[in-house]
Design an enzyme around this catalytic site. Sequence first.
Site, short mmCIF file in Angstrom:
data_model
loop_
_atom_site.label_atom_id
_atom_site.label_comp_id
_atom_site.label_asym_id
_atom_site.label_seq_id
_atom_site.Cartn_x
_atom_site.Cartn_y
_atom_site.Cartn_z
N ARG A 190 -21.76 36.49 -33.71
CA ARG A 190 -21.59 35.90 -32.38
C ARG A 190 -20.17 36.16 -31.86
NH1 ARG A 190 -25.12 30.27 -32.22
NH2 ARG A 190 -27.14 31.27 -31.94
N SER A 191 -19.50 35.11 -31.39
CA SER A 191 -18.22 35.33 -30.69
C SER A 191 -17.07 35.72 -31.60
CB SER A 191 -17.84 34.10 -29.88
OG SER A 191 -18.63 34.02 -28.71
N ALA A 192 -17.26 35.66 -32.91
CA ALA A 192 -16.23 36.23 -33.78
C ALA A 192 -16.09 37.73 -33.52
CB ALA A 192 -16.55 35.97 -35.24
#
Length: 389
Positions: free
Chosen positions: A69-71
């Site tokens: 995801r946003s990592a």
Amino acid sequence: MDIQGVVAEGFEPVKDAFQRNFEVLGDRGAAVAVYRDGRKVVDLWAGAKDADGDAARDPWTEDTAQIVRSATKGVAAAVPLLLHQRGLLDLDAPVGAYWPEFKAGGKDRALVRHLLAHQAGVPALDRGLSAAEAADGTSGAHAIAAQRAFWEPGTEHGYHAQTFSWLLSELVLRATGRTVGGFLAEEIAEPLGLDFWIGLPDAEVHRVGRVAPVEPPQGAGSLRTRPRRNVSEAYADPDSLTRRAFAAIDPLPDENDPAYRAAELPASAGIGTARALARFYAATIGVVEDGARIFTPATTALAGRELAAGPDRVLVVNTRFGPGYMLHGPASPLLSPTSFGHPGRGGSLAFADPEAGIGFGYVTNALAKSVTADPRAQALVRAVRASLV
């Protein structure tokens, strides 16, 4: 839980915390890795490859990769910073100098650094894109260019949860003629030997496990977060900027769909191992084992420089951002005030800490309700801190 992998002497607390994540905090399949001063000191994995699977029949193995995801944003941010390091991208130039169509809708004063620090003023779209449109390489850029800014760029900040994909992708494409995923593969991942992709190749599909939402087990009180009322209301209100930002892809995509995993979406769809994330961040702050590195010392300092701080128009808490990186703070605790990196909604976390010489990566297939401070990741960070004493 049978924990696999290795831990260097002194970092045993990380293994203990990782074990507890399975026993108490509901992890199903996960991995954690830590580098210190360019040397790998933790490399652990356990559980099932699929969140809804059986660890005995289909275990998480040494080479299992996962969507983070946003990592993804933190890895993707290395692309514009590396271009800046090479003199190919000016962070103080208007975005419109590279992408003229972007200037519409009150965005003409937006600078490249505003785009990277979530100050560009376009965290949401008037109409959410379908998953197919989000991935087609053109619809996102067209929608962003036509979108009127929600605030004057540079004056405020708000997390560009999904729109960061099309902002960054189009900026890099206009500046170089290359895609973010292609540049990452050729200039960063392949030279450093990183199992990380923005746009999963067909040859690697077999390595990636299924993700699934999870509820914390009975007794895991620390995983039951209780956000402030205004935060809860923002997520519940379909007209809020918060909900609209996360719904820029509407309906929400199926993250187990091969087409979604193959898409180059640098805000949300990166796939890799914890080992790759830890090695990546170690290489942003120094030299790793075989002499490889990504950033010069000046670029490392730039990565951790605060560009935006205070009330976040989207997350409705105080956040701190550098150029593409979330910085240490109450909303997203990392190792120390010098840390820079990025969490992934639901659990994943990766960051660098220049002061301690740490590169850290944690990935999981069990997606909790956390946004920026998952208790499992935080337990591991505390264990790393304890290991440095």
